[in-house]
Design an enzyme around this catalytic site. Structure first.
Site, PDB file in Angstrom:
ATOM      1  N   CYS A   1     -23.301  -0.004   5.119  1.00 14.36           N
ATOM      2  CA  CYS A   1     -22.478   1.213   5.076  1.00 14.36           C
ATOM      3  C   CYS A   1     -23.216   2.360   5.754  1.00 14.36           C
ATOM      4  O   CYS A   1     -24.310   2.748   5.325  1.00 14.36           O
ATOM      5  CB  CYS A   1     -22.141   1.579   3.636  1.00 14.36           C
ATOM      6  SG  CYS A   1     -21.132   3.074   3.511  1.00 14.36           S
TER       7      CYS A   1
ATOM      8  N   CYS B   1     -13.437   2.334   9.389  1.00 16.52           N
ATOM      9  CA  CYS B   1     -14.753   1.726   9.563  1.00 16.52           C
ATOM     10  C   CYS B   1     -14.691   0.298   9.052  1.00 16.52           C
ATOM     11  O   CYS B   1     -14.138   0.045   7.966  1.00 16.52           O
ATOM     12  CB  CYS B   1     -15.800   2.528   8.791  1.00 16.52           C
ATOM     13  SG  CYS B   1     -17.478   1.857   8.886  1.00 16.52           S
TER      14      CYS B   1
ATOM     15  N   ASP C   1       0.831  -1.197   0.000  1.00 23.14           N
ATOM     16  CA  ASP C   1       0.000   0.000   0.000  1.00 23.14           C
ATOM     17  C   ASP C   1       0.871   1.254   0.000  1.00 23.14           C
ATOM     18  O   ASP C   1       0.553   2.261   0.626  1.00 23.14           O
ATOM     19  CB  ASP C   1      -0.926  -0.010   1.225  1.00 23.14           C
ATOM     20  CG  ASP C   1      -2.038   1.033   1.132  1.00 23.14           C
ATOM     21  OD1 ASP C   1      -2.354   1.448   0.011  1.00 23.14           O
ATOM     22  OD2 ASP C   1      -2.579   1.427   2.181  1.00 23.14           O
TER      23      ASP C   1
ATOM     24  N   CYS D   1     -20.048 -13.445  -4.634  1.00 22.86           N
ATOM     25  CA  CYS D   1     -20.943 -12.590  -3.855  1.00 22.86           C
ATOM     26  C   CYS D   1     -22.414 -12.901  -4.151  1.00 22.86           C
ATOM     27  O   CYS D   1     -23.278 -12.665  -3.298  1.00 22.86           O
ATOM     28  CB  CYS D   1     -20.665 -11.119  -4.154  1.00 22.86           C
ATOM     29  SG  CYS D   1     -19.157 -10.476  -3.380  1.00 22.86           S
TER      30      CYS D   1
END
Length: 349
Positions: A195, A238, A131, A185
């Site tokens: 969310c 989060c 990253d 999924c």
């Protein structure tokens, strides 16, 4: 390579070629919609994110590694049960950020992997990342078959969920590539429904400008007033779109000591953290990914959380403590923090 990766604490190692044609189109569309907000670095490198041979000339393969980061099963079970969510004065810090900075851990171990490879076959051209460079790590890991990109845009693995870090090594070695993984999924949209700010505007499409992780970590300005009440007591990152994901019943606990919880970040309170001076913040967050947001944004985030707490707390003593803490912090950090403190005080019933 896979055996060495296991010895170094990685859960998986996969290899992909360097073409990301479809991912490049999606990136261009995402940038065109300004979904990256003020993350200008996302656009600054053009399409280099999808073309690793422009980042390191001669690259023909991307080696992706995965490292699990859950410190223990208790952390995940508490988060899923909403232990911190239920207490408005508890500080909610993303699970990945409670231990040491993963950038250094992954880069160090990827370098050791490269050293082992060179000892075995001699020098070759490479670079390691965690990253830390313009590389589309989820897309490359997905192409290599490590998992698939979920509707929350994170990589999902059938045998490991999504609570892990990714790292990459670009190499000029024509290594055999792995086959990709199908999307599993299905019709599930739990992440989109979970969310808190509606940042997942469509399957596989994130408007970062609304994302709590973006607002508390990447964004350096005044948090939009309309989004503040939706942030609750989340002060750094989060996990909601991961906690609800069915595939995370397979999430693995890490055996890497660096990811153990530090400074009681799994049970800290907003008032305790808001009371830190800048010196205390820098000292306690030394070696933590939290440190990179700086003291100003740290106080800004907690001020918003305390404002949200004022709307939920009913005990008069607790309300008085929150109000006193907010007033004491005024004119001690920055004008921006003062603006968030004033908003928080206005939430008092």
């Amino acid at each position: 390579m896979r055996a060495w990766a296991k010895e170094l604490g990685f859960s998986d190692l996969r290899i992909a070629d360097i073409r990301l044609d479809e991912a490049e189109k999606r990136l261009q569309q995402w940038l065109a919609q300004d979904f990256h907000g003020e993350m200008h670095y996302m656009a600054a490198h053009g399409m280099k994110r999808c073309r690793p041979d422009e980042l390191l000339p001669g690259t023909v393969r991307v080696v992706s590694v995965r490292m699990d980061y859950l410190p223990d099963t208790k952390a995940l079970s508490q988060a899923k049960a909403g232990v911190h969510h239920a207490d408005p004065l508890a500080a909610r810090i993303s699970l990945y950020a409670r231990g040491r900075d993963y950038h250094k851990v992954l880069r160090s171990r990827l370098q050791k992997l490269a050293d082992k490879m060179q000892d075995a076959i001699g020098p070759f051209s490479y670079r390691v990342f965690a990253d830390s460079a313009p590389v589309m790590e989820v897309a490359f890991a997905g192409k290599a078959g490590m998992g698939w990109q979920g509707k929350n845009n994170l990589l999902l693995c059938r045998d490991g969920g999504s609570f892990f870090f990714l790292g990459e090594m670009l190499v000029d070695l024509p290594l055999p590539v792995d086959s990709g993984e199908d999307d599993h999924c299905g019709n599930c949209t739990r992440c989109m429904q979970a969310c808190p700010t509606g940042a997942l505007v469509a399957p596989y499409r994130l408007d970062a400008r609304r994302c709590v992780s973006y607002l508390t970590i990447e964004f350096k300005g005044s948090i939009p007033v309309t989004l503040r009440p939706l942030m609750g007591n989340r002060i750094y990152g989060c996990d909601d779109c991961q906690l609800c994901c069915p595939w995370n019943r397979f999430a693995k606990v890490s055996d890497v000591p660096d990811f153990a919880v530090r400074h009681d970040m799994d049970r800290a309170t907003l008032l305790e953290l808001f009371g830190w001076t800048e010196t205390e913040f820098l000292q306690k967050m030394q070696g933590s990914p939290v440190r990179r947001i700086g003291y100003v944004c740290w106080c800004r985030n907690i001020a918003v959380a305390l404002g949200n707490a004022l709307r939920e707390v009913s005990d008069a003593t607790e309300i008085s403590r929150i109000v006193a803490a907010l007033r004491d912090k005024r004119q001690t950090v920055s004008d921006m923090v003062d603006e968030h403190i004033d908003w928080a005080l206005a939430q008092k019933p």
